[in-house]
Design a protein around this motif. Structure first.
Motif, PDB file in Angstrom:
ATOM      1  N   LEU A 126       0.819  -1.197   0.000  1.00  0.00           N
ATOM      2  CA  LEU A 126       0.000   0.000   0.000  1.00  0.00           C
ATOM      3  C   LEU A 126       0.860   1.258   0.000  1.00  0.00           C
ATOM      4  CD1 LEU A 126      -2.736  -0.946   2.632  1.00  0.00           C
ATOM      5  CD2 LEU A 126      -2.826  -1.194   0.140  1.00  0.00           C
ATOM      6  N   THR A 127       0.324   2.306  -0.615  1.00  0.00           N
ATOM      7  CA  THR A 127       0.950   3.625  -0.585  1.00  0.00           C
ATOM      8  C   THR A 127       0.147   4.500   0.365  1.00  0.00           C
ATOM      9  OG1 THR A 127       1.745   3.432  -2.857  1.00  0.00           O
ATOM     10  CG2 THR A 127       1.590   5.643  -1.943  1.00  0.00           C
ATOM     11  N   LEU A 128       0.783   4.880   1.456  1.00  0.00           N
ATOM     12  CA  LEU A 128       0.119   5.667   2.488  1.00  0.00           C
ATOM     13  C   LEU A 128       0.816   7.021   2.605  1.00  0.00           C
ATOM     14  CD1 LEU A 128      -0.323   2.877   5.192  1.00  0.00           C
ATOM     15  CD2 LEU A 128      -1.953   3.611   3.435  1.00  0.00           C
ATOM     16  N   ALA A 129       0.031   8.069   2.698  1.00  0.00           N
ATOM     17  CA  ALA A 129       0.576   9.425   2.694  1.00  0.00           C
ATOM     18  C   ALA A 129       0.596  10.021   4.096  1.00  0.00           C
ATOM     19  CB  ALA A 129      -0.244  10.320   1.772  1.00  0.00           C
ATOM     20  N   GLN A 130       1.628  10.807   4.326  1.00  0.00           N
ATOM     21  CA  GLN A 130       1.702  11.678   5.499  1.00  0.00           C
ATOM     22  C   GLN A 130       2.161  13.036   4.991  1.00  0.00           C
ATOM     23  OE1 GLN A 130       5.077  12.269   5.871  1.00  0.00           O
ATOM     24  NE2 GLN A 130       5.870  10.487   4.805  1.00  0.00           N
ATOM     25  N   THR A 131       2.297  13.998   5.861  1.00  0.00           N
ATOM     26  CA  THR A 131       2.453  15.368   5.378  1.00  0.00           C
ATOM     27  C   THR A 131       3.873  15.917   5.402  1.00  0.00           C
ATOM     28  OG1 THR A 131       2.014  16.354   7.555  1.00  0.00           O
ATOM     29  CG2 THR A 131       0.098  15.871   6.144  1.00  0.00           C
ATOM     30  N   PHE A 132       4.807  15.217   6.093  1.00  0.00           N
ATOM     31  CA  PHE A 132       6.183  15.696   6.185  1.00  0.00           C
ATOM     32  C   PHE A 132       7.019  14.583   6.788  1.00  0.00           C
ATOM     33  CE2 PHE A 132       9.622  18.479   7.877  1.00  0.00           C
ATOM     34  CZ  PHE A 132       9.927  19.152   6.702  1.00  0.00           C
ATOM     35  N   PRO A 133       8.224  14.323   6.280  1.00  0.00           N
ATOM     36  CA  PRO A 133       8.971  13.132   6.719  1.00  0.00           C
ATOM     37  C   PRO A 133       9.250  13.051   8.207  1.00  0.00           C
ATOM     38  CG  PRO A 133       9.930  14.038   4.714  1.00  0.00           C
ATOM     39  CD  PRO A 133       8.899  15.018   5.173  1.00  0.00           C
TER      40      PRO A 133
ATOM     41  N   ILE B 114       2.796  -4.094  11.644  1.00  0.00           N
ATOM     42  CA  ILE B 114       3.209  -3.759  10.279  1.00  0.00           C
ATOM     43  C   ILE B 114       4.438  -2.879  10.350  1.00  0.00           C
ATOM     44  CG2 ILE B 114       2.543  -2.595   8.136  1.00  0.00           C
ATOM     45  CD1 ILE B 114      -0.408  -3.118   8.961  1.00  0.00           C
ATOM     46  N   ASP B 115       5.498  -3.249   9.650  1.00  0.00           N
ATOM     47  CA  ASP B 115       6.707  -2.425   9.627  1.00  0.00           C
ATOM     48  C   ASP B 115       6.507  -1.298   8.615  1.00  0.00           C
ATOM     49  OD1 ASP B 115       9.229  -1.274   9.276  1.00  0.00           O
ATOM     50  OD2 ASP B 115      10.261  -3.161   9.663  1.00  0.00           O
ATOM     51  N   PRO B 116       6.426  -0.050   9.084  1.00  0.00           N
ATOM     52  CA  PRO B 116       6.145   1.056   8.156  1.00  0.00           C
ATOM     53  C   PRO B 116       7.289   1.349   7.197  1.00  0.00           C
ATOM     54  CG  PRO B 116       6.628   1.913  10.320  1.00  0.00           C
ATOM     55  CD  PRO B 116       6.547   0.428  10.472  1.00  0.00           C
ATOM     56  N   LEU B 117       8.484   0.847   7.495  1.00  0.00           N
ATOM     57  CA  LEU B 117       9.629   1.113   6.626  1.00  0.00           C
ATOM     58  C   LEU B 117       9.769   0.101   5.503  1.00  0.00           C
ATOM     59  CD1 LEU B 117      12.369   2.143   9.232  1.00  0.00           C
ATOM     60  CD2 LEU B 117      10.600   3.540   8.153  1.00  0.00           C
TER      61      LEU B 117
ATOM     62  N   GLN C  53       4.558   1.702   1.455  1.00  0.00           N
ATOM     63  CA  GLN C  53       5.299   2.824   0.895  1.00  0.00           C
ATOM     64  C   GLN C  53       4.725   4.108   1.480  1.00  0.00           C
ATOM     65  OE1 GLN C  53       5.049   3.336  -3.351  1.00  0.00           O
ATOM     66  NE2 GLN C  53       6.620   4.934  -3.392  1.00  0.00           N
ATOM     67  N   SER C  54       5.587   4.911   2.077  1.00  0.00           N
ATOM     68  CA  SER C  54       5.154   6.171   2.676  1.00  0.00           C
ATOM     69  C   SER C  54       5.561   7.321   1.761  1.00  0.00           C
ATOM     70  CB  SER C  54       5.800   6.339   4.058  1.00  0.00           C
ATOM     71  OG  SER C  54       5.388   7.547   4.663  1.00  0.00           O
ATOM     72  N   VAL C  55       4.595   8.192   1.452  1.00  0.00           N
ATOM     73  CA  VAL C  55       4.862   9.337   0.581  1.00  0.00           C
ATOM     74  C   VAL C  55       4.376  10.614   1.255  1.00  0.00           C
ATOM     75  CG1 VAL C  55       4.714   7.966  -1.529  1.00  0.00           C
ATOM     76  CG2 VAL C  55       2.661   9.080  -0.638  1.00  0.00           C
TER      77      VAL C  55
ATOM     78  N   ARG D  83      -3.664   7.700  -6.446  1.00  0.00           N
ATOM     79  CA  ARG D  83      -2.211   7.702  -6.211  1.00  0.00           C
ATOM     80  C   ARG D  83      -1.844   7.231  -4.813  1.00  0.00           C
ATOM     81  NH1 ARG D  83      -2.622  12.459  -9.618  1.00  0.00           N
ATOM     82  NH2 ARG D  83      -2.955  13.794  -7.790  1.00  0.00           N
ATOM     83  N   ILE D  84      -2.800   7.293  -3.871  1.00  0.00           N
ATOM     84  CA  ILE D  84      -2.548   6.831  -2.514  1.00  0.00           C
ATOM     85  C   ILE D  84      -3.694   5.925  -2.077  1.00  0.00           C
ATOM     86  CG2 ILE D  84      -1.143   8.816  -1.842  1.00  0.00           C
ATOM     87  CD1 ILE D  84      -3.585   9.988  -0.418  1.00  0.00           C
ATOM     88  N   ASP D  85      -3.399   5.055  -1.127  1.00  0.00           N
ATOM     89  CA  ASP D  85      -4.389   4.128  -0.584  1.00  0.00           C
ATOM     90  C   ASP D  85      -4.923   4.571   0.768  1.00  0.00           C
ATOM     91  OD1 ASP D  85      -4.198   1.968  -2.635  1.00  0.00           O
ATOM     92  OD2 ASP D  85      -2.117   1.888  -1.918  1.00  0.00           O
ATOM     93  N   GLY D  86      -4.265   5.527   1.370  1.00  0.00           N
ATOM     94  CA  GLY D  86      -4.679   6.006   2.676  1.00  0.00           C
ATOM     95  C   GLY D  86      -3.756   7.114   3.127  1.00  0.00           C
ATOM     96  N   PHE D  87      -4.035   7.682   4.311  1.00  0.00           N
ATOM     97  CA  PHE D  87      -3.252   8.834   4.735  1.00  0.00           C
ATOM     98  C   PHE D  87      -3.493   9.127   6.205  1.00  0.00           C
ATOM     99  CE2 PHE D  87      -7.337  10.175   3.151  1.00  0.00           C
ATOM    100  CZ  PHE D  87      -7.786  11.105   4.072  1.00  0.00           C
TER     101      PHE D  87
END
Length: 394
Positions: free
Chosen positions: A139-146, A163-166, A170-172, A187-191
């Motif tokens: 899955l591609t999961l979004a956050q707002t800043f690294p 779940i290992d987030p690394l 995929q974190s974007v 483009r993303i599956d969740g956030f």
């Protein structure tokens, strides 16, 4: 909604106590939790202190960080982790000493999956964990800043599910107001994001809310009023006056959430329908799966000053997460760094001048949802003690 102060505060305007810099350039992101800085700037809270606050809406946290670090912005509504990333040299901005003047809010962020995934039966944290462990697509999961709070909540939540987030997702990075467009485009599956963007995604049928940040850590720290240490040292009276104005605005926000929602809905601030701001501002949640609740730990801005005290332990916690996820390859001097960044003495001076009784403790103790207790003690052992993380980075 305009506020007129009845308290005589001319002592903070005249003579040696007057602000050295009377016009403050303040950055913010289009999020519900920018409320206190918008209210302070627009509703008469700054003027009694001899200040004018010029608001500057930013389009990304990266842009805000760069302008804050360069001095283009004097202060900002900022992510906790953004401030510490500059302090520790973990960002694209040049490393420099930073300052947290006060906390702006607690709680109020949420973790969401697309409605398409929910329709496939991935409609709970447990089913998400089972699906990932069974080898479902990455899955591609979004956050707002690294280094921001949303990245840390997302990582913490996923790890609590096993779940290992690394490695297993995929974190974007996606700016908060762009989350809905990325969902629509697939483009993303969740956030993980702040409001009103999660409520908007649920209302439009684009996503479901599986958890909230306050379910991870009740009454957790979130955004802060930040500036460089150089700004505080050059303009100490201005920093105090700005803090006092925003403390008063924070108290006012909690007294009139409906008026605050109407103000924030304007195009120059959030540019969002009032009801999408108001629902979760009041703690009223609907998850898009037929469940509704009144959250016991809603977005808070003041809470008799408890929200605003910049505890050392709050700043240290974000450094432990940087360490946990390999952003820090070596242990920092956690307490020394937090003591430099968190402007506890300055905050207490400002709060006490307003008659607010401050907790004398520099640390607070919290129980997180996975059973861990955080009290600011032994941060390195805490950081490396999780079953999922980067203990090999030592």
């Amino acid at each position: 909604m305009t506020h007129t102060s009845l308290d005589p505060r001319t002592a903070w305007v005249a003579g040696s106590d007057g602000p050295e810099k009377t016009c403050v350039e303040l950055g913010y992101m289009a999020l519900t939790d920018c409320a206190s800085v918008v209210v302070a700037a627009t509703q008469g809270f700054a003027q009694p202190y001899g200040l004018r606050i010029n608001l500057h809406r930013q389009h990304s946290w990266a842009g805000l960080q760069a302008k804050l670090a360069s001095g283009e912005l004097d202060a900002a509504h900022a992510l906790y982790g953004l401030v510490y990333a500059v302090q520790l040299g973990l960002s694209a901005a040049p490393r420099q000493d930073m300052a947290v003047l006060m906390g702006l809010n607690r709680n109020g962020q949420s973790l969401n999956l697309s409605s398409a995934l929910a329709a496939e039966g991935i409609d709970s944290p447990q089913r998400l964990a089972a699906w990932v462990k069974a080898g479902g697509r990455r899955l591609t999961l979004a956050q707002t800043f690294p280094t921001g709070t949303h990245a840390m909540w997302l990582n913490y939540w996923l790890a609590s599910l096993g779940i290992d987030p690394l490695t297993q997702v995929q974190s974007v990075v996606v700016p908060p107001p762009a989350m809905l467009d990325h969902l629509r485009a697939g483009r993303i599956d969740g956030f993980c994001v702040g409001e009103p963007w999660a409520d908007s995604a649920v209302t439009e049928g684009l996503a479901v809310t599986l958890s909230t940040s306050q379910a991870i850590w009740p009454d957790h720290p979130e955004k802060v009023l930040a500036c460089t240490r150089a700004f505080v040292e050059a303009y100490p009276n201005t920093a105090r006056a700005l803090t006092m104005a925003i403390i008063e605005a924070s108290r006012f926000v909690e007294q009139d959430l409906d008026a605050t929602a109407h103000l924030l809905s304007a195009h120059q601030y959030l540019n969002a329908p009032v009801e999408r701001i108001s629902h979760r501002l009041h703690g009223r949640y609907e998850d898009g799966l037929g469940h509704a609740w009144l959250d016991p730990h809603p977005l808070r801005f003041f809470d008799e000053g408890r929200v605003n005290l910049p505890y050392l332990s709050d700043g240290i916690w974000f450094m432990t997460q940087f360490r946990r996820w390999g952003l820090l390859r070596e242990a920092p001097d956690y307490l020394a760094v937090a003591t430099q960044v968190q402007q506890l003495d300055r905050y207490r001076e400002a709060a006490q001048a307003l008659g607010i009784v401050c907790d004398p403790a520099d640390h607070r103790s919290s129980q997180l949802a996975d059973g861990t207790c955080w009290n600011g003690q032994d941060p390195e052992s805490y950081a490396l003690g999780f079953p999922i993380g980067c203990p090999g980075s030592a």
